[in-house]
Design a protein around this motif. Structure first.
Motif, PDB file in Angstrom:
ATOM      1  N   SER A  39       0.830  -1.210   0.000  1.00 28.85           N
ATOM      2  CA  SER A  39       0.000   0.000   0.000  1.00 28.85           C
ATOM      3  C   SER A  39       0.866   1.261   0.000  1.00 28.85           C
ATOM      4  O   SER A  39       0.510   2.253  -0.643  1.00 28.85           O
ATOM      5  CB  SER A  39      -0.961  -0.007   1.186  1.00 28.85           C
ATOM      6  OG  SER A  39      -0.267   0.003   2.411  1.00 28.85           O
ATOM      7  N   VAL A  40       2.014   1.239   0.663  1.00 25.60           N
ATOM      8  CA  VAL A  40       2.912   2.395   0.657  1.00 25.60           C
ATOM      9  C   VAL A  40       3.511   2.584  -0.734  1.00 25.60           C
ATOM     10  O   VAL A  40       3.569   3.706  -1.262  1.00 25.60           O
ATOM     11  CB  VAL A  40       4.015   2.229   1.728  1.00 25.60           C
ATOM     12  CG1 VAL A  40       5.095   3.299   1.573  1.00 25.60           C
ATOM     13  CG2 VAL A  40       3.415   2.269   3.123  1.00 25.60           C
ATOM     14  N   VAL A  41       3.961   1.499  -1.349  1.00 27.71           N
ATOM     15  CA  VAL A  41       4.507   1.582  -2.711  1.00 27.71           C
ATOM     16  C   VAL A  41       3.438   2.067  -3.679  1.00 27.71           C
ATOM     17  O   VAL A  41       3.710   2.891  -4.562  1.00 27.71           O
ATOM     18  CB  VAL A  41       5.097   0.218  -3.154  1.00 27.71           C
ATOM     19  CG1 VAL A  41       5.481   0.221  -4.616  1.00 27.71           C
ATOM     20  CG2 VAL A  41       6.307  -0.140  -2.303  1.00 27.71           C
ATOM     21  N   ALA A  42       2.201   1.596  -3.526  1.00 26.44           N
ATOM     22  CA  ALA A  42       1.113   2.041  -4.398  1.00 26.44           C
ATOM     23  C   ALA A  42       0.834   3.531  -4.219  1.00 26.44           C
ATOM     24  O   ALA A  42       0.585   4.242  -5.209  1.00 26.44           O
ATOM     25  CB  ALA A  42      -0.154   1.233  -4.109  1.00 26.44           C
ATOM     26  N   ALA A  43       0.897   4.036  -2.994  1.00 21.02           N
ATOM     27  CA  ALA A  43       0.663   5.467  -2.765  1.00 21.02           C
ATOM     28  C   ALA A  43       1.758   6.301  -3.432  1.00 21.02           C
ATOM     29  O   ALA A  43       1.472   7.322  -4.057  1.00 21.02           O
ATOM     30  CB  ALA A  43       0.596   5.759  -1.273  1.00 21.02           C
ATOM     31  N   PHE A  44       3.014   5.874  -3.321  1.00 19.18           N
ATOM     32  CA  PHE A  44       4.082   6.619  -3.983  1.00 19.18           C
ATOM     33  C   PHE A  44       4.015   6.451  -5.499  1.00 19.18           C
ATOM     34  O   PHE A  44       4.382   7.358  -6.244  1.00 19.18           O
ATOM     35  CB  PHE A  44       5.448   6.224  -3.430  1.00 19.18           C
ATOM     36  CG  PHE A  44       5.771   6.918  -2.142  1.00 19.18           C
ATOM     37  CD1 PHE A  44       6.054   8.275  -2.122  1.00 19.18           C
ATOM     38  CD2 PHE A  44       5.761   6.229  -0.945  1.00 19.18           C
ATOM     39  CE1 PHE A  44       6.337   8.931  -0.937  1.00 19.18           C
ATOM     40  CE2 PHE A  44       6.048   6.876   0.240  1.00 19.18           C
ATOM     41  CZ  PHE A  44       6.334   8.228   0.251  1.00 19.18           C
ATOM     42  N   GLY A  45       3.537   5.302  -5.971  1.00 14.27           N
ATOM     43  CA  GLY A  45       3.288   5.142  -7.403  1.00 14.27           C
ATOM     44  C   GLY A  45       2.217   6.110  -7.885  1.00 14.27           C
ATOM     45  O   GLY A  45       2.302   6.654  -8.995  1.00 14.27           O
ATOM     46  N   TRP A  46       1.215   6.335  -7.054  1.00 16.48           N
ATOM     47  CA  TRP A  46       0.164   7.304  -7.360  1.00 16.48           C
ATOM     48  C   TRP A  46       0.767   8.701  -7.491  1.00 16.48           C
ATOM     49  O   TRP A  46       0.404   9.454  -8.403  1.00 16.48           O
ATOM     50  CB  TRP A  46      -0.888   7.245  -6.267  1.00 16.48           C
ATOM     51  CG  TRP A  46      -2.034   8.220  -6.359  1.00 16.48           C
ATOM     52  CD1 TRP A  46      -2.327   9.088  -7.378  1.00 16.48           C
ATOM     53  CD2 TRP A  46      -3.049   8.417  -5.381  1.00 16.48           C
ATOM     54  NE1 TRP A  46      -3.456   9.809  -7.078  1.00 16.48           N
ATOM     55  CE2 TRP A  46      -3.914   9.408  -5.860  1.00 16.48           C
ATOM     56  CE3 TRP A  46      -3.297   7.832  -4.143  1.00 16.48           C
ATOM     57  CZ2 TRP A  46      -5.017   9.841  -5.126  1.00 16.48           C
ATOM     58  CZ3 TRP A  46      -4.396   8.266  -3.429  1.00 16.48           C
ATOM     59  CH2 TRP A  46      -5.244   9.254  -3.920  1.00 16.48           C
ATOM     60  N   VAL A  47       1.702   9.063  -6.603  1.00 17.92           N
ATOM     61  CA  VAL A  47       2.365  10.365  -6.684  1.00 17.92           C
ATOM     62  C   VAL A  47       3.085  10.508  -8.022  1.00 17.92           C
ATOM     63  O   VAL A  47       2.952  11.524  -8.720  1.00 17.92           O
ATOM     64  CB  VAL A  47       3.357  10.560  -5.520  1.00 17.92           C
ATOM     65  CG1 VAL A  47       4.215  11.799  -5.722  1.00 17.92           C
ATOM     66  CG2 VAL A  47       2.631  10.626  -4.191  1.00 17.92           C
ATOM     67  N   LEU A  48       3.856   9.483  -8.399  1.00 16.00           N
ATOM     68  CA  LEU A  48       4.586   9.534  -9.673  1.00 16.00           C
ATOM     69  C   LEU A  48       3.631   9.592 -10.862  1.00 16.00           C
ATOM     70  O   LEU A  48       3.855  10.351 -11.809  1.00 16.00           O
ATOM     71  CB  LEU A  48       5.521   8.336  -9.800  1.00 16.00           C
ATOM     72  CG  LEU A  48       6.811   8.403  -9.004  1.00 16.00           C
ATOM     73  CD1 LEU A  48       7.566   7.089  -9.097  1.00 16.00           C
ATOM     74  CD2 LEU A  48       7.679   9.548  -9.474  1.00 16.00           C
ATOM     75  N   LEU A  49       2.576   8.796 -10.833  1.00 20.50           N
ATOM     76  CA  LEU A  49       1.629   8.783 -11.935  1.00 20.50           C
ATOM     77  C   LEU A  49       0.903  10.123 -12.060  1.00 20.50           C
ATOM     78  O   LEU A  49       0.765  10.652 -13.172  1.00 20.50           O
ATOM     79  CB  LEU A  49       0.616   7.651 -11.746  1.00 20.50           C
ATOM     80  CG  LEU A  49      -0.405   7.482 -12.857  1.00 20.50           C
ATOM     81  CD1 LEU A  49       0.300   7.096 -14.153  1.00 20.50           C
ATOM     82  CD2 LEU A  49      -1.432   6.440 -12.477  1.00 20.50           C
ATOM     83  N   ALA A  50       0.469  10.692 -10.936  1.00 16.96           N
ATOM     84  CA  ALA A  50      -0.201  11.994 -10.982  1.00 16.96           C
ATOM     85  C   ALA A  50       0.743  13.064 -11.516  1.00 16.96           C
ATOM     86  O   ALA A  50       0.345  13.921 -12.312  1.00 16.96           O
ATOM     87  CB  ALA A  50      -0.711  12.368  -9.590  1.00 16.96           C
ATOM     88  N   SER A  51       2.015  13.010 -11.111  1.00 18.02           N
ATOM     89  CA  SER A  51       2.998  13.982 -11.598  1.00 18.02           C
ATOM     90  C   SER A  51       3.259  13.807 -13.086  1.00 18.02           C
ATOM     91  O   SER A  51       3.354  14.794 -13.827  1.00 18.02           O
ATOM     92  CB  SER A  51       4.306  13.829 -10.826  1.00 18.02           C
ATOM     93  OG  SER A  51       4.098  14.050  -9.455  1.00 18.02           O
ATOM     94  N   LEU A  52       3.368  12.564 -13.522  1.00 15.28           N
ATOM     95  CA  LEU A  52       3.600  12.319 -14.953  1.00 15.28           C
ATOM     96  C   LEU A  52       2.416  12.780 -15.794  1.00 15.28           C
ATOM     97  O   LEU A  52       2.598  13.397 -16.847  1.00 15.28           O
ATOM     98  CB  LEU A  52       3.888  10.840 -15.201  1.00 15.28           C
ATOM     99  CG  LEU A  52       5.256  10.347 -14.757  1.00 15.28           C
ATOM    100  CD1 LEU A  52       5.329   8.831 -14.837  1.00 15.28           C
ATOM    101  CD2 LEU A  52       6.350  10.966 -15.607  1.00 15.28           C
TER     102      LEU A  52
END
Length: 143
Positions: A39-52
């Motif tokens: 869940s932590v990795v998914a949240a940081f993946g969300w940050v990267l995806l939203a930024s991209l």
């Protein structure tokens, strides 16, 4: 009775015997179940995806987003590889999510329920993901 001047000294360790190591044989990251880390990795993946999604079309943001993506992959990839290798060689007992959420978890400030501990672990990554989404949305709206 021994005289007061006598002091017990530990016998020297043989040269071929290693000192015991703290946590030896334990899987790194076994304090919390795997789904918490996912869940932590998914949240940081969300940050990267939203930024991209919000900034990838800007020419001056390509390098910064590329570097952030590479660092994110390395930052999360290495611990995942180490954890996978440790689990492969040690075969630890898997804990069910329902058992973890109801069980007490010892923390530095005292025991918490597993659900409360999971919430405390996730609060910062989820806040960052929400902030990245809102900043990206605001950036797209003003253009």
């Amino acid at each position: 009775m021994r005289p007061a001047s006598h002091v017990d000294t530990p016998s020297p360790r043989p040269a071929n015997e290693e000192a015991p190591r703290s946590g030896y044989g334990a899987v790194p990251g076994a304090e919390l179940p795997t789904f918490v880390y996912i869940s932590v990795v998914a949240a940081f993946g969300w940050v990267l995806l939203a930024s991209l999604l919000a900034f990838a079309h800007q020419m001056d943001a390509d390098l910064a987003l590329g570097m952030a993506s590479v660092l994110g992959i390395v930052f999360f990839g290495l611990p995942i590889i180490i954890h996978h290798a440790a689990v492969t060689f040690s075969h630890p007992k898997a804990e069910r999510p329902r058992e973890f959420l109801a069980a007490p978890v010892d923390t530095a400030t005292g025991p918490l329920s597993g659900a409360s501990a999971w919430l405390q672990v996730l609060i910062i990554p989820l806040s960052l993901a929400l902030a990245a989404t809102l900043i990206g949305a605001a950036s797209l709206l003003v253009r």
